[in-house]
Design a protein around this motif. Structure first.
Motif, PDB file in Angstrom:
ATOM      1  N   GLY A 129      40.873   9.116  58.256  1.00 38.16           N
ATOM      2  CA  GLY A 129      41.893   8.457  59.055  1.00 38.16           C
ATOM      3  C   GLY A 129      42.277   9.279  60.270  1.00 38.16           C
ATOM      4  N   TYR A 130      43.340   8.840  60.948  1.00 38.80           N
ATOM      5  CA  TYR A 130      43.689   9.518  62.196  1.00 38.80           C
ATOM      6  C   TYR A 130      44.165  10.942  61.956  1.00 38.80           C
ATOM      7  N   GLY A 175      39.805   0.450  60.519  1.00 40.99           N
ATOM      8  CA  GLY A 175      40.871  -0.398  61.040  1.00 40.99           C
ATOM      9  C   GLY A 175      40.940  -0.414  62.552  1.00 40.99           C
ATOM     10  N   PHE A 176      40.330   0.577  63.192  1.00 42.89           N
ATOM     11  CA  PHE A 176      40.255   0.586  64.647  1.00 42.89           C
ATOM     12  C   PHE A 176      38.983  -0.128  65.105  1.00 42.89           C
ATOM     13  N   THR A 208      44.857   2.411  71.915  1.00 47.15           N
ATOM     14  CA  THR A 208      44.609   1.022  71.533  1.00 47.15           C
ATOM     15  C   THR A 208      45.889   0.197  71.603  1.00 47.15           C
ATOM     16  N   VAL A 209      45.745  -1.052  71.990  1.00 46.17           N
ATOM     17  CA  VAL A 209      46.850  -2.005  71.935  1.00 46.17           C
ATOM     18  C   VAL A 209      46.262  -3.382  71.675  1.00 46.17           C
ATOM     19  N   GLY A 210      46.948  -4.162  70.866  1.00 52.68           N
ATOM     20  CA  GLY A 210      46.485  -5.509  70.573  1.00 52.68           C
ATOM     21  C   GLY A 210      45.339  -5.537  69.582  1.00 52.68           C
ATOM     22  N   GLU A 224      37.966  -5.841  68.810  1.00 51.73           N
ATOM     23  CA  GLU A 224      36.981  -6.900  68.996  1.00 51.73           C
ATOM     24  C   GLU A 224      36.743  -7.649  67.695  1.00 51.73           C
ATOM     25  N   GLU A 225      36.673  -6.921  66.578  1.00 52.58           N
ATOM     26  CA  GLU A 225      36.398  -7.540  65.284  1.00 52.58           C
ATOM     27  C   GLU A 225      37.545  -8.471  64.870  1.00 52.58           C
ATOM     28  N   GLN A 226      38.791  -8.041  65.086  1.00 47.63           N
ATOM     29  CA  GLN A 226      39.939  -8.886  64.741  1.00 47.63           C
ATOM     30  C   GLN A 226      39.975 -10.141  65.615  1.00 47.63           C
TER      31      GLN A 226
END
Length: 491
Positions: A175-176, A204-205, A389-391, A394-396
Protein backbone atom coordinates in the motif's frame (compact mmCIF):
# COMPACT_ATOMS: atom_id res chain seq x y z
CA UNK A 1 -30.54 18.02 32.88
CA UNK A 2 -27.40 20.06 33.50
CA UNK A 3 -24.10 18.89 32.02
CA UNK A 4 -20.48 19.82 32.73
CA UNK A 5 -19.88 20.39 29.01
CA UNK A 6 -21.90 20.86 25.87
CA UNK A 7 -19.36 18.77 23.94
CA UNK A 8 -16.73 16.25 24.97
CA UNK A 9 -14.30 15.20 22.24
CA UNK A 10 -12.34 11.96 22.60
CA UNK A 11 -9.18 12.22 20.53
CA UNK A 12 -6.72 15.07 19.94
CA UNK A 13 -5.93 14.53 16.28
CA UNK A 14 -6.61 17.01 13.50
CA UNK A 15 -10.31 16.15 13.18
CA UNK A 16 -11.05 16.19 16.89
CA UNK A 17 -9.15 19.42 17.48
CA UNK A 18 -10.89 21.20 14.59
CA UNK A 19 -14.32 20.05 15.82
CA UNK A 20 -13.53 21.18 19.37
CA UNK A 21 -12.37 24.63 18.28
CA UNK A 22 -15.20 25.30 15.85
CA UNK A 23 -17.77 24.15 18.40
CA UNK A 24 -16.20 26.35 21.11
CA UNK A 25 -16.37 29.31 18.71
CA UNK A 26 -20.18 29.05 18.86
CA UNK A 27 -20.09 29.58 22.62
CA UNK A 28 -20.31 25.90 23.54
CA UNK A 29 -18.49 24.60 26.61
CA UNK A 30 -16.04 22.08 25.18
CA UNK A 31 -13.55 19.58 26.60
CA UNK A 32 -11.15 17.27 24.78
CA UNK A 33 -9.28 14.18 26.00
CA UNK A 34 -6.10 12.78 24.44
CA UNK A 35 -4.24 9.86 25.99
CA UNK A 36 -1.10 10.17 23.91
CA UNK A 37 0.33 13.27 22.21
CA UNK A 38 -1.79 16.15 20.97
CA UNK A 39 -1.88 16.23 17.19
CA UNK A 40 -2.70 12.58 16.62
CA UNK A 41 -1.44 10.33 13.86
CA UNK A 42 -0.89 13.03 11.23
CA UNK A 43 1.18 15.43 13.29
CA UNK A 44 3.03 13.05 15.59
CA UNK A 45 3.46 9.72 13.76
CA UNK A 46 2.14 10.15 10.23
CA UNK A 47 1.91 12.85 7.58
CA UNK A 48 4.22 15.47 9.09
CA UNK A 49 7.23 13.39 10.19
CA UNK A 50 6.88 11.21 7.09
CA UNK A 51 6.94 14.22 4.74
CA UNK A 52 10.01 15.60 6.52
CA UNK A 53 11.65 12.21 5.99
CA UNK A 54 10.66 12.38 2.32
CA UNK A 55 12.43 15.72 2.02
CA UNK A 56 15.53 14.32 3.73
CA UNK A 57 15.58 11.26 1.48
CA UNK A 58 15.48 13.27 -1.76
CA UNK A 59 18.76 15.12 -1.33
CA UNK A 60 20.99 12.23 -2.35
CA UNK A 61 19.26 12.00 -5.72
CA UNK A 62 19.27 15.76 -6.09
CA UNK A 63 23.01 15.88 -5.49
CA UNK A 64 23.50 13.23 -8.15
CA UNK A 65 21.35 15.25 -10.55
CA UNK A 66 23.23 18.45 -9.69
CA UNK A 67 26.53 16.90 -10.76
CA UNK A 68 25.06 16.29 -14.21
CA UNK A 69 24.32 20.00 -14.36
CA UNK A 70 27.89 20.95 -13.57
CA UNK A 71 27.80 21.28 -9.78
CA UNK A 72 30.37 19.71 -7.48
CA UNK A 73 27.66 18.36 -5.21
CA UNK A 74 27.73 15.50 -2.73
CA UNK A 75 25.20 14.06 -0.28
CA UNK A 76 26.86 11.31 1.70
CA UNK A 77 26.80 9.84 5.21
CA UNK A 78 23.30 10.79 6.32
CA UNK A 79 23.20 11.78 10.01
CA UNK A 80 20.09 10.01 11.28
CA UNK A 81 20.71 10.99 14.91
CA UNK A 82 20.95 14.68 14.09
CA UNK A 83 17.92 14.56 11.81
CA UNK A 84 15.84 12.65 14.35
CA UNK A 85 16.73 15.14 17.09
CA UNK A 86 15.58 18.04 14.94
CA UNK A 87 12.49 16.08 13.86
CA UNK A 88 11.47 15.44 17.46
CA UNK A 89 11.96 19.11 18.23
CA UNK A 90 9.63 20.05 15.39
CA UNK A 91 6.98 17.58 16.57
CA UNK A 92 7.23 18.99 20.10
CA UNK A 93 6.70 22.47 18.66
CA UNK A 94 3.66 21.39 16.66
CA UNK A 95 2.15 19.61 19.64
CA UNK A 96 2.49 22.80 21.66
CA UNK A 97 0.83 24.73 18.83
CA UNK A 98 -2.15 22.38 19.01
CA UNK A 99 -2.38 22.78 22.76
CA UNK A 100 -2.21 26.55 22.48
CA UNK A 101 -4.91 26.58 19.81
CA UNK A 102 -7.21 24.60 22.09
CA UNK A 103 -6.39 26.76 25.08
CA UNK A 104 -6.96 29.90 23.07
CA UNK A 105 -10.39 28.55 22.13
CA UNK A 106 -11.24 27.92 25.83
CA UNK A 107 -11.31 24.16 25.31
CA UNK A 108 -10.56 22.21 28.51
CA UNK A 109 -7.87 19.59 27.94
CA UNK A 110 -7.75 16.22 29.71
CA UNK A 111 -4.52 14.26 29.32
CA UNK A 112 -5.68 10.68 29.66
CA UNK A 113 -7.72 7.90 28.19
CA UNK A 114 -11.46 8.60 28.08
CA UNK A 115 -14.14 5.96 28.32
CA UNK A 116 -17.93 6.27 28.19
CA UNK A 117 -19.91 4.82 31.08
CA UNK A 118 -23.23 5.96 29.63
CA UNK A 119 -24.38 8.15 26.76
CA UNK A 120 -23.50 11.36 28.61
CA UNK A 121 -20.83 10.34 31.11
CA UNK A 122 -17.08 10.12 30.54
CA UNK A 123 -14.40 8.74 32.82
CA UNK A 124 -11.04 10.37 32.16
CA UNK A 125 -7.84 11.02 34.12
CA UNK A 126 -9.43 9.85 37.37
CA UNK A 127 -12.46 12.11 36.95
CA UNK A 128 -16.05 11.63 35.90
CA UNK A 129 -17.61 14.37 33.76
CA UNK A 130 -20.82 14.73 31.80
CA UNK A 131 -21.54 16.17 28.37
CA UNK A 132 -24.62 16.76 26.28
CA UNK A 133 -22.86 15.60 23.11
CA UNK A 134 -19.94 13.20 22.65
CA UNK A 135 -17.64 13.15 19.61
CA UNK A 136 -15.29 10.18 19.08
CA UNK A 137 -12.22 11.01 16.98
CA UNK A 138 -9.73 8.39 18.13
CA UNK A 139 -8.19 7.64 14.72
CA UNK A 140 -6.48 4.38 13.82
CA UNK A 141 -3.31 2.41 14.36
CA UNK A 142 -0.97 0.20 12.33
CA UNK A 143 -1.33 -3.53 12.98
CA UNK A 144 1.02 -6.46 12.73
CA UNK A 145 -0.10 -9.62 10.99
CA UNK A 146 -1.07 -12.56 13.16
CA UNK A 147 1.98 -14.71 12.39
CA UNK A 148 4.65 -16.30 14.61
CA UNK A 149 7.36 -13.83 15.70
CA UNK A 150 5.49 -10.82 14.33
CA UNK A 151 6.60 -8.94 17.44
CA UNK A 152 10.12 -8.90 16.01
CA UNK A 153 9.00 -6.51 13.28
CA UNK A 154 8.36 -2.78 13.33
CA UNK A 155 5.29 -0.86 12.18
CA UNK A 156 5.18 2.65 10.75
CA UNK A 157 4.89 4.29 14.19
CA UNK A 158 8.19 2.73 15.21
CA UNK A 159 10.18 4.09 12.26
CA UNK A 160 10.31 7.65 13.57
CA UNK A 161 11.84 6.54 16.86
CA UNK A 162 14.57 4.21 15.56
CA UNK A 163 17.80 4.96 17.40
CA UNK A 164 19.83 4.19 14.29
CA UNK A 165 19.13 3.45 10.65
CA UNK A 166 19.32 -0.22 9.71
CA UNK A 167 21.70 -1.14 6.91
CA UNK A 168 19.09 -3.42 5.38
CA UNK A 169 15.34 -3.64 5.77
CA UNK A 170 12.50 -5.81 4.53
CA UNK A 171 9.16 -4.05 4.09
CA UNK A 172 6.04 -6.21 3.99
CA UNK A 173 3.09 -4.67 2.14
CA UNK A 174 2.19 -2.90 -1.06
CA UNK A 175 0.00 0.00 0.00
CA UNK A 176 0.93 3.65 0.09
CA UNK A 177 2.63 3.44 3.50
CA UNK A 178 4.81 0.51 2.43
CA UNK A 179 5.79 2.16 -0.84
CA UNK A 180 6.45 5.56 0.70
CA UNK A 181 8.77 4.16 3.36
CA UNK A 182 10.49 1.94 0.82
CA UNK A 183 11.38 5.08 -1.15
CA UNK A 184 12.29 7.07 1.97
CA UNK A 185 14.65 4.47 3.40
CA UNK A 186 16.17 3.74 0.00
CA UNK A 187 16.85 7.45 -0.42
CA UNK A 188 18.54 7.55 3.00
CA UNK A 189 20.95 4.83 1.89
CA UNK A 190 19.27 1.76 3.40
CA UNK A 191 19.23 -1.44 1.34
CA UNK A 192 15.49 -2.00 0.84
CA UNK A 193 13.67 -5.19 -0.10
CA UNK A 194 9.88 -5.16 -0.37
CA UNK A 195 7.46 -8.10 -0.45
CA UNK A 196 3.89 -7.74 -1.59
CA UNK A 197 1.56 -10.70 -2.00
CA UNK A 198 -0.50 -9.04 -4.76
CA UNK A 199 0.20 -8.71 -8.46
CA UNK A 200 1.05 -4.98 -8.28
CA UNK A 201 1.61 -2.40 -5.54
CA UNK A 202 -0.85 0.40 -4.70
CA UNK A 203 -3.99 -1.66 -5.19
CA UNK A 204 -7.01 0.55 -5.82
CA UNK A 205 -5.08 3.19 -7.74
CA UNK A 206 -5.04 3.53 -11.51
CA UNK A 207 -3.29 0.51 -13.05
CA UNK A 208 -1.12 2.46 -15.46
CA UNK A 209 -0.07 4.96 -12.80
CA UNK A 210 0.82 2.39 -10.17
CA UNK A 211 2.70 0.36 -12.77
CA UNK A 212 4.95 3.32 -13.51
CA UNK A 213 5.52 3.97 -9.79
CA UNK A 214 6.60 0.35 -9.31
CA UNK A 215 8.90 0.55 -12.34
CA UNK A 216 10.57 3.71 -11.01
CA UNK A 217 10.94 2.21 -7.53
CA UNK A 218 12.83 -0.74 -8.99
CA UNK A 219 14.88 1.61 -11.18
CA UNK A 220 16.03 3.39 -8.02
CA UNK A 221 17.30 0.14 -6.50
CA UNK A 222 14.37 -1.08 -4.39
CA UNK A 223 14.28 -4.88 -4.56
CA UNK A 224 10.54 -5.27 -5.12
CA UNK A 225 9.06 -8.80 -5.12
CA UNK A 226 5.42 -9.12 -6.18
CA UNK A 227 3.31 -12.18 -5.46
CA UNK A 228 5.56 -12.79 -2.45
CA UNK A 229 4.93 -13.13 1.27
CA UNK A 230 6.69 -14.31 4.41
CA UNK A 231 6.72 -18.04 5.19
CA UNK A 232 8.53 -17.64 8.50
CA UNK A 233 10.73 -15.19 10.39
CA UNK A 234 12.85 -15.32 13.51
CA UNK A 235 16.07 -14.12 15.15
CA UNK A 236 19.13 -14.80 13.01
CA UNK A 237 21.15 -17.11 15.25
CA UNK A 238 22.30 -17.10 18.84
CA UNK A 239 24.31 -13.91 18.43
CA UNK A 240 21.30 -11.89 17.39
CA UNK A 241 20.57 -10.67 20.91
CA UNK A 242 17.82 -11.59 23.35
CA UNK A 243 14.41 -12.24 21.93
CA UNK A 244 11.59 -10.33 23.66
CA UNK A 245 9.10 -12.27 25.74
CA UNK A 246 5.38 -11.83 25.28
CA UNK A 247 5.20 -9.99 28.61
CA UNK A 248 7.94 -7.57 27.51
CA UNK A 249 6.01 -6.72 24.37
CA UNK A 250 2.71 -6.37 26.20
CA UNK A 251 4.28 -3.96 28.70
CA UNK A 252 5.51 -1.85 25.80
CA UNK A 253 9.25 -1.76 26.37
CA UNK A 254 10.48 1.37 24.57
CA UNK A 255 11.52 1.26 20.95
CA UNK A 256 13.26 4.58 21.38
CA UNK A 257 11.60 7.93 21.81
CA UNK A 258 7.94 8.60 21.06
CA UNK A 259 4.78 6.59 21.38
CA UNK A 260 3.43 3.59 19.53
CA UNK A 261 -0.05 4.06 18.12
CA UNK A 262 -0.89 0.56 19.35
CA UNK A 263 -1.36 1.88 22.88
CA UNK A 264 -4.46 3.79 21.74
CA UNK A 265 -6.70 0.75 21.41
CA UNK A 266 -7.45 -0.22 24.99
CA UNK A 267 -7.71 -3.90 24.09
CA UNK A 268 -4.57 -4.41 22.04
CA UNK A 269 -3.49 -7.96 21.37
CA UNK A 270 0.14 -8.79 22.02
CA UNK A 271 0.84 -8.92 18.29
CA UNK A 272 0.06 -5.18 18.13
CA UNK A 273 2.44 -4.21 20.94
CA UNK A 274 5.54 -2.11 20.23
CA UNK A 275 8.50 -4.05 18.85
CA UNK A 276 11.39 -4.37 21.29
CA UNK A 277 13.75 -6.67 19.41
CA UNK A 278 16.92 -5.27 17.93
CA UNK A 279 19.12 -7.53 15.88
CA UNK A 280 19.26 -9.35 12.57
CA UNK A 281 16.11 -11.19 11.53
CA UNK A 282 16.08 -14.21 9.26
CA UNK A 283 13.16 -14.33 6.83
CA UNK A 284 12.05 -17.11 4.51
CA UNK A 285 9.74 -16.08 1.65
CA UNK A 286 7.22 -17.84 -0.55
CA UNK A 287 9.49 -17.26 -3.55
CA UNK A 288 12.16 -19.44 -1.95
CA UNK A 289 14.38 -16.55 -0.93
CA UNK A 290 15.89 -16.77 2.54
CA UNK A 291 18.07 -14.01 3.92
CA UNK A 292 18.86 -11.88 6.97
CA UNK A 293 17.77 -8.26 7.44
CA UNK A 294 18.64 -5.73 10.11
CA UNK A 295 14.93 -4.87 10.43
CA UNK A 296 11.53 -5.96 9.17
CA UNK A 297 8.73 -3.41 8.78
CA UNK A 298 5.09 -4.45 8.54
CA UNK A 299 2.95 -2.08 6.50
CA UNK A 300 0.05 -4.46 6.12
CA UNK A 301 -2.87 -2.30 7.16
CA UNK A 302 -4.39 -0.07 9.80
CA UNK A 303 -7.27 -0.63 12.21
CA UNK A 304 -9.68 1.92 13.74
CA UNK A 305 -9.32 2.66 17.46
CA UNK A 306 -12.96 1.93 18.25
CA UNK A 307 -12.77 -0.75 20.93
CA UNK A 308 -12.34 -0.23 24.65
CA UNK A 309 -14.23 3.06 24.68
CA UNK A 310 -17.51 1.71 26.06
CA UNK A 311 -19.30 2.13 22.74
CA UNK A 312 -20.49 -1.43 22.28
CA UNK A 313 -22.14 -1.40 25.70
CA UNK A 314 -24.23 1.56 24.57
CA UNK A 315 -25.43 -0.23 21.45
CA UNK A 316 -23.20 1.64 19.01
CA UNK A 317 -22.36 -0.48 15.98
CA UNK A 318 -18.79 -1.43 15.14
CA UNK A 319 -18.40 -3.16 11.79
CA UNK A 320 -16.18 -6.07 10.74
CA UNK A 321 -13.36 -3.67 9.95
CA UNK A 322 -13.54 -2.43 13.53
CA UNK A 323 -14.91 0.98 12.50
CA UNK A 324 -17.68 2.91 14.21
CA UNK A 325 -20.85 2.89 12.13
CA UNK A 326 -22.24 6.37 11.45
CA UNK A 327 -24.85 7.96 9.21
CA UNK A 328 -24.25 10.64 6.59
CA UNK A 329 -24.04 13.27 9.35
CA UNK A 330 -21.46 11.25 11.36
CA UNK A 331 -24.05 10.27 13.99
CA UNK A 332 -23.91 6.84 15.62
CA UNK A 333 -26.88 4.72 16.73
CA UNK A 334 -27.01 6.86 19.90
CA UNK A 335 -28.46 10.28 19.06
CA UNK A 336 -25.99 12.41 21.00
CA UNK A 337 -22.83 10.46 20.09
CA UNK A 338 -20.96 11.17 16.86
CA UNK A 339 -17.72 9.93 15.30
CA UNK A 340 -15.37 11.35 12.66
CA UNK A 341 -12.04 10.58 11.03
CA UNK A 342 -10.18 7.30 10.65
CA UNK A 343 -12.16 5.62 13.42
CA UNK A 344 -15.11 5.59 11.00
CA UNK A 345 -12.98 4.19 8.13
CA UNK A 346 -14.64 6.28 5.43
CA UNK A 347 -11.72 8.08 3.78
CA UNK A 348 -8.55 7.91 5.84
CA UNK A 349 -7.12 11.34 5.08
CA UNK A 350 -6.41 14.18 7.49
CA UNK A 351 -8.16 16.89 5.43
CA UNK A 352 -11.24 14.66 5.26
CA UNK A 353 -11.28 14.27 9.05
CA UNK A 354 -11.03 18.06 9.38
CA UNK A 355 -13.93 18.55 6.97
CA UNK A 356 -15.98 15.98 8.91
CA UNK A 357 -15.25 17.87 12.13
CA UNK A 358 -16.43 21.14 10.59
CA UNK A 359 -19.57 19.51 9.20
CA UNK A 360 -20.26 18.08 12.67
CA UNK A 361 -20.16 21.57 14.19
CA UNK A 362 -22.48 22.90 11.47
CA UNK A 363 -24.92 20.08 12.14
CA UNK A 364 -24.93 20.02 15.94
CA UNK A 365 -24.03 23.54 17.07
CA UNK A 366 -25.19 25.76 14.19
CA UNK A 367 -28.48 24.01 13.41
CA UNK A 368 -27.34 23.59 9.81
CA UNK A 369 -27.42 19.86 8.97
CA UNK A 370 -24.33 19.30 6.85
CA UNK A 371 -23.13 15.99 5.49
CA UNK A 372 -19.36 15.90 4.81
CA UNK A 373 -18.56 15.71 1.11
CA UNK A 374 -16.58 12.56 0.28
CA UNK A 375 -16.76 12.93 -3.50
CA UNK A 376 -13.78 13.78 -5.73
CA UNK A 377 -11.23 14.02 -2.92
CA UNK A 378 -7.70 14.59 -4.30
CA UNK A 379 -4.83 12.70 -2.70
CA UNK A 380 -1.15 11.95 -3.17
CA UNK A 381 1.21 9.07 -2.52
CA UNK A 382 4.64 10.44 -1.60
CA UNK A 383 6.71 7.85 -3.37
CA UNK A 384 9.60 8.91 -5.61
CA UNK A 385 8.18 9.92 -8.04
CA UNK A 386 4.92 10.94 -6.40
CA UNK A 387 1.48 9.78 -7.49
CA UNK A 388 -1.32 12.35 -7.47
CA UNK A 389 -4.90 11.34 -8.11
CA UNK A 390 -8.39 12.80 -8.11
CA UNK A 391 -11.67 11.29 -9.24
CA UNK A 392 -11.97 7.97 -11.02
CA UNK A 393 -9.20 5.71 -12.24
CA UNK A 394 -9.45 4.45 -15.80
CA UNK A 395 -10.62 1.05 -14.53
CA UNK A 396 -13.35 2.58 -12.33
CA UNK A 397 -14.56 4.88 -15.10
CA UNK A 398 -14.87 2.02 -17.62
CA UNK A 399 -17.54 0.42 -15.44
CA UNK A 400 -19.70 3.56 -15.53
CA UNK A 401 -20.07 4.16 -19.24
CA UNK A 402 -18.21 5.18 -22.39
CA UNK A 403 -14.97 7.05 -21.76
CA UNK A 404 -12.03 8.56 -23.58
CA UNK A 405 -8.54 8.31 -22.13
CA UNK A 406 -5.96 11.01 -22.80
CA UNK A 407 -2.54 9.94 -21.61
CA UNK A 408 1.12 10.63 -22.16
CA UNK A 409 4.30 9.29 -20.56
CA UNK A 410 7.68 10.84 -21.22
CA UNK A 411 11.10 11.74 -19.83
CA UNK A 412 10.88 15.27 -18.43
CA UNK A 413 13.44 17.82 -19.52
CA UNK A 414 15.06 18.01 -16.06
CA UNK A 415 16.03 14.34 -15.93
CA UNK A 416 16.43 13.77 -19.68
CA UNK A 417 19.20 16.38 -19.86
CA UNK A 418 21.00 14.55 -17.04
CA UNK A 419 20.65 11.20 -18.79
CA UNK A 420 18.34 9.82 -16.12
CA UNK A 421 15.65 7.21 -16.90
CA UNK A 422 12.93 8.95 -14.86
CA UNK A 423 9.55 9.07 -16.55
CA UNK A 424 6.35 10.92 -15.76
CA UNK A 425 2.73 10.19 -16.60
CA UNK A 426 -0.20 12.54 -17.17
CA UNK A 427 -3.66 11.04 -17.67
CA UNK A 428 -7.16 12.44 -18.02
CA UNK A 429 -10.20 10.17 -17.99
CA UNK A 430 -13.13 11.81 -19.77
CA UNK A 431 -16.82 10.89 -20.03
CA UNK A 432 -17.52 10.43 -23.74
CA UNK A 433 -21.12 11.68 -23.35
CA UNK A 434 -20.86 14.71 -21.03
CA UNK A 435 -17.18 15.51 -21.81
CA UNK A 436 -16.56 16.01 -18.08
CA UNK A 437 -13.13 15.08 -16.79
CA UNK A 438 -13.92 12.18 -14.45
CA UNK A 439 -10.42 11.66 -13.13
CA UNK A 440 -6.80 12.69 -13.37
CA UNK A 441 -3.65 10.71 -12.58
CA UNK A 442 -0.18 12.26 -12.37
CA UNK A 443 3.06 10.40 -11.69
CA UNK A 444 5.89 12.92 -11.39
CA UNK A 445 8.05 14.82 -8.95
CA UNK A 446 5.70 17.26 -7.24
CA UNK A 447 2.56 15.38 -8.30
CA UNK A 448 1.01 16.15 -4.92
CA UNK A 449 1.28 19.87 -5.58
CA UNK A 450 -0.05 19.51 -9.14
CA UNK A 451 -3.07 17.36 -8.26
CA UNK A 452 -4.31 19.95 -5.77
CA UNK A 453 -4.80 22.41 -8.63
CA UNK A 454 -6.30 19.84 -10.98
CA UNK A 455 -8.62 18.77 -8.16
CA UNK A 456 -10.28 22.19 -8.28
CA UNK A 457 -11.06 21.77 -11.98
CA UNK A 458 -12.36 18.22 -11.60
CA UNK A 459 -14.47 19.16 -8.57
CA UNK A 460 -15.92 22.07 -10.55
CA UNK A 461 -17.05 19.63 -13.25
CA UNK A 462 -14.96 21.11 -16.04
CA UNK A 463 -14.94 19.41 -19.43
CA UNK A 464 -12.07 18.27 -21.59
CA UNK A 465 -12.76 21.29 -23.80
CA UNK A 466 -12.30 23.58 -20.74
CA UNK A 467 -8.87 22.03 -20.28
CA UNK A 468 -8.14 22.46 -24.01
CA UNK A 469 -9.06 26.16 -23.89
CA UNK A 470 -6.46 26.75 -21.18
CA UNK A 471 -3.15 28.05 -22.52
CA UNK A 472 -0.15 25.91 -21.61
CA UNK A 473 2.68 27.14 -19.42
CA UNK A 474 5.83 26.26 -21.35
CA UNK A 475 8.20 24.55 -20.76
CA UNK A 476 6.64 22.54 -17.92
CA UNK A 477 5.61 18.94 -17.36
CA UNK A 478 2.10 19.98 -16.45
CA UNK A 479 1.44 21.67 -19.83
CA UNK A 480 0.66 18.18 -21.11
CA UNK A 481 -2.61 18.33 -19.15
CA UNK A 482 -3.92 20.97 -21.58
CA UNK A 483 -2.24 19.83 -24.82
CA UNK A 484 -3.43 16.21 -25.13
CA UNK A 485 -5.96 16.64 -27.95
CA UNK A 486 -6.42 13.06 -29.16
CA UNK A 487 -7.49 10.16 -26.95
CA UNK A 488 -5.11 7.22 -26.80
CA UNK A 489 -8.01 4.81 -26.33
CA UNK A 490 -11.75 4.64 -25.75
CA UNK A 491 -13.83 2.19 -23.79
Amino acid sequence: MSFDYDLFVIGGGSGGVRAARTAAATGARVALAEESRMGGTCVIRGCVPKKLMVFASEFRGQADLAREYGWDAKAENFDWTGFRTKLNGELDRLEEVYRNLLGGSDVTIYDGRARLTDANTVEVAGETVTAKTILVATGGRPVRPDIPNAELGLVSDDIFSMESLPKSVLIIGGGYIACEFACILNGLGVEVCQYYRGAQVLRGFDDEARGLVAEMMKEQGIDLHLGTNIVEMGPAGDDAGPRPTASDAAMGAPVGEGDSGSKDTGDVAEKDAPATYRGPIRVKATNGQERVYDAVIFATGRAPNAHGLGLEELGIGINRRGAIEVDEYSKTAVDNIYAIGDVTDRIQLTPVAIREGMAFTETVFKNNPTAPDHELVPSAVFTQPELGTVGLSEEQARDRGPIEVYCTSFRPMRSAFAGKPNRVLMKLVVCADTRKVLGCQIVADGAGELIQMVGIAVKAGLTKEDFDRTVAVHPTMSEELVTMHKPVRTA
